[in-house]
Write a protein that holds these residues in place. Structure first.
Motif, PDB file in Angstrom:
ATOM      1  N   ASP A 166       0.830  -1.200   0.000  1.00  0.00           N
ATOM      2  CA  ASP A 166       0.000   0.000   0.000  1.00  0.00           C
ATOM      3  C   ASP A 166       0.870   1.259   0.000  1.00  0.00           C
ATOM      4  N   PHE A 167       2.031   1.165   0.666  1.00  0.00           N
ATOM      5  CA  PHE A 167       2.944   2.305   0.715  1.00  0.00           C
ATOM      6  C   PHE A 167       3.446   2.670  -0.671  1.00  0.00           C
ATOM      7  N   ASP A 168       3.831   1.654  -1.472  1.00  0.00           N
ATOM      8  CA  ASP A 168       4.332   1.920  -2.826  1.00  0.00           C
ATOM      9  C   ASP A 168       3.243   2.497  -3.721  1.00  0.00           C
ATOM     10  N   VAL A 169       2.017   1.993  -3.577  1.00  0.00           N
ATOM     11  CA  VAL A 169       0.919   2.505  -4.395  1.00  0.00           C
ATOM     12  C   VAL A 169       0.685   3.985  -4.103  1.00  0.00           C
ATOM     13  N   ARG A 170       0.747   4.367  -2.828  1.00  0.00           N
ATOM     14  CA  ARG A 170       0.467   5.748  -2.447  1.00  0.00           C
ATOM     15  C   ARG A 170       1.646   6.691  -2.669  1.00  0.00           C
ATOM     16  N   ASN A 171       2.885   6.121  -2.619  1.00  0.00           N
ATOM     17  CA  ASN A 171       4.054   6.997  -2.676  1.00  0.00           C
ATOM     18  C   ASN A 171       4.936   6.801  -3.912  1.00  0.00           C
ATOM     19  N   ASN A 172       4.824   5.670  -4.569  1.00  0.00           N
ATOM     20  CA  ASN A 172       5.653   5.421  -5.752  1.00  0.00           C
ATOM     21  C   ASN A 172       4.869   4.551  -6.726  1.00  0.00           C
ATOM     22  N   LEU A 173       3.784   5.111  -7.248  1.00  0.00           N
ATOM     23  CA  LEU A 173       2.857   4.339  -8.079  1.00  0.00           C
ATOM     24  C   LEU A 173       3.516   3.829  -9.351  1.00  0.00           C
ATOM     25  N   ASN A 174       4.367   4.646  -9.964  1.00  0.00           N
ATOM     26  CA  ASN A 174       5.018   4.222 -11.212  1.00  0.00           C
ATOM     27  C   ASN A 174       5.856   2.964 -11.002  1.00  0.00           C
ATOM     28  N   LEU A 175       6.556   2.891  -9.867  1.00  0.00           N
ATOM     29  CA  LEU A 175       7.354   1.712  -9.555  1.00  0.00           C
ATOM     30  C   LEU A 175       6.460   0.497  -9.348  1.00  0.00           C
ATOM     31  N   ALA A 176       5.351   0.690  -8.653  1.00  0.00           N
ATOM     32  CA  ALA A 176       4.427  -0.414  -8.400  1.00  0.00           C
ATOM     33  C   ALA A 176       3.861  -0.958  -9.705  1.00  0.00           C
ATOM     34  N   MET A 177       3.488  -0.079 -10.621  1.00  0.00           N
ATOM     35  CA  MET A 177       2.932  -0.527 -11.898  1.00  0.00           C
ATOM     36  C   MET A 177       4.000  -1.207 -12.751  1.00  0.00           C
ATOM     37  N   LYS A 178       5.245  -0.720 -12.651  1.00  0.00           N
ATOM     38  CA  LYS A 178       6.342  -1.348 -13.400  1.00  0.00           C
ATOM     39  C   LYS A 178       6.604  -2.756 -12.872  1.00  0.00           C
ATOM     40  N   GLU A 179       6.504  -2.955 -11.562  1.00  0.00           N
ATOM     41  CA  GLU A 179       6.702  -4.286 -10.988  1.00  0.00           C
ATOM     42  C   GLU A 179       5.605  -5.239 -11.443  1.00  0.00           C
ATOM     43  N   LEU A 180       4.376  -4.751 -11.517  1.00  0.00           N
ATOM     44  CA  LEU A 180       3.274  -5.576 -12.015  1.00  0.00           C
ATOM     45  C   LEU A 180       3.491  -5.923 -13.482  1.00  0.00           C
ATOM     46  N   GLU A 181       3.896  -4.959 -14.262  1.00  0.00           N
ATOM     47  CA  GLU A 181       4.179  -5.180 -15.680  1.00  0.00           C
ATOM     48  C   GLU A 181       5.261  -6.233 -15.857  1.00  0.00           C
ATOM     49  N   ASP A 182       6.346  -6.110 -15.085  1.00  0.00           N
ATOM     50  CA  ASP A 182       7.452  -7.067 -15.177  1.00  0.00           C
ATOM     51  C   ASP A 182       7.009  -8.468 -14.768  1.00  0.00           C
ATOM     52  N   PHE A 183       6.166  -8.552 -13.754  1.00  0.00           N
ATOM     53  CA  PHE A 183       5.673  -9.853 -13.290  1.00  0.00           C
ATOM     54  C   PHE A 183       4.915 -10.558 -14.405  1.00  0.00           C
ATOM     55  N   ILE A 184       4.072  -9.814 -15.112  1.00  0.00           N
ATOM     56  CA  ILE A 184       3.252 -10.421 -16.166  1.00  0.00           C
ATOM     57  C   ILE A 184       4.106 -10.837 -17.354  1.00  0.00           C
ATOM     58  N   TRP A 185       4.920  -9.925 -17.868  1.00  0.00           N
ATOM     59  CA  TRP A 185       5.621 -10.263 -19.111  1.00  0.00           C
ATOM     60  C   TRP A 185       6.807 -11.193 -18.894  1.00  0.00           C
ATOM     61  N   ASN A 186       7.247 -11.353 -17.627  1.00  0.00           N
ATOM     62  CA  ASN A 186       8.333 -12.294 -17.349  1.00  0.00           C
ATOM     63  C   ASN A 186       7.824 -13.678 -16.966  1.00  0.00           C
ATOM     64  N   HIS A 187       6.543 -13.782 -16.620  1.00  0.00           N
ATOM     65  CA  HIS A 187       6.045 -15.069 -16.123  1.00  0.00           C
ATOM     66  C   HIS A 187       5.871 -16.059 -17.273  1.00  0.00           C
ATOM     67  N   PRO A 188       6.416 -17.279 -17.125  1.00  0.00           N
ATOM     68  CA  PRO A 188       6.341 -18.267 -18.220  1.00  0.00           C
ATOM     69  C   PRO A 188       4.926 -18.689 -18.579  1.00  0.00           C
ATOM     70  N   VAL A 189       3.993 -18.606 -17.648  1.00  0.00           N
ATOM     71  CA  VAL A 189       2.608 -18.992 -17.936  1.00  0.00           C
ATOM     72  C   VAL A 189       2.008 -18.115 -19.030  1.00  0.00           C
ATOM     73  N   PHE A 190       2.419 -16.845 -19.078  1.00  0.00           N
ATOM     74  CA  PHE A 190       1.815 -15.895 -19.999  1.00  0.00           C
ATOM     75  C   PHE A 190       2.550 -15.760 -21.329  1.00  0.00           C
ATOM     76  N   LYS A 191       3.763 -16.256 -21.430  1.00  0.00           N
ATOM     77  CA  LYS A 191       4.506 -16.044 -22.674  1.00  0.00           C
ATOM     78  C   LYS A 191       5.141 -17.303 -23.246  1.00  0.00           C
ATOM     79  N   ASN A 192       4.694 -18.480 -22.833  1.00  0.00           N
ATOM     80  CA  ASN A 192       5.251 -19.739 -23.326  1.00  0.00           C
ATOM     81  C   ASN A 192       4.621 -20.086 -24.665  1.00  0.00           C
ATOM     82  N   LEU A 193       5.076 -19.422 -25.727  1.00  0.00           N
ATOM     83  CA  LEU A 193       4.497 -19.600 -27.058  1.00  0.00           C
ATOM     84  C   LEU A 193       5.516 -20.198 -28.009  1.00  0.00           C
TER      85      LEU A 193
END
Length: 216
Positions: A166-193
């Protein structure tokens, strides 16, 4: 639905014509040598790629993100009353995050807010990815054992869980969204094509349906 059935029947009809026309023609008969095999390969490959493209939800950093639907999730209808109360509470961190993902503005991904799964209510859920996003605050910190049990339950259903403080969302939102983005595009479940680097087939064409382009 009507168009999907039309294309399915069109493919069946076209396959029937191809098999009827080319069944008795030797593949080494000039000037058809190699041409028939290439045409059949093109037809089957094209159909497989079209099916694959329907499984792609979006792209992040140039990487196609495949859908990851998890079906038949348990649902406790008795939590509906509590669900309404949580939505009215308007917790600041959740409100801020919601403004960044609502209406598919985050990579065209559809987020649900306050979703019931089993006997729990999750902060955010992406149905197309089978992904839960939780905003962890001070309340979560005091219930570590409960949160671990809760997360293991979600994982047992085949769901993925991503947590943002919650602290990152309120104080460093761009970092929080970048971490979510990295989680999705790095996860093998989502890009194993496989189609990112498809293997070349030989001249022989199997009469069976083309293999799926996804690793299971």
């Amino acid at each position: 639905m009507g168009l999907s059935l039309f294309f399915i029947f069109a493919k069946i009809y076209a396959d029937l014509i191809l098999n009827t026309i080319f069944e008795d023609i030797p593949l080494n008969s000039p000037p058809l040598e190699g041409w028939i095999s290439k045409f059949k390969e093109f037809w089957k490959t094209g159909w497989s790629i079209n099916t694959t493209m329907k499984e792609i939800l979006t792209t992040i950093n140039g990487i196609p993100i495949r859908r990851n639907f998890v079906t038949n999730l348990p649902y406790n209808s008795y939590l509906k009353v509590l669900l309404k109360e949580k939505r009215k509470a308007r917790i600041l961190g959740e409100v801020i995050f919601w403004k960044k993902v609502r209406a598919k503005i985050f990579h065209e991904i559809d987020f649900d807010r306050q979703r019931i799964i089993g006997n729990y209510i999750v902060d955010f859920y992406v149905k197309a990815l089978g992904l839960i996003v939780e905003i962890d605050g001070s309340i979560h910190d005091k219930k570590q054992v409960y949160d671990e049990m809760r997360e293991k339950y979600f994982e047992s259903l085949g769901l993925l869980v991503f947590k943002i403080s919650d602290f990152d969302v309120r104080n460093n939102l761009n970092l929080a969204m970048k971490e979510l983005e990295d989680f999705i595009w790095n996860h093998p479940v989502f890009k194993n094509l496989q189609f990112l680097n498809p293997p070349l087939r030989g001249r022989g064409i199997s009469s069976s349906e083309p293999e799926s382009l996804f690793q299971k």
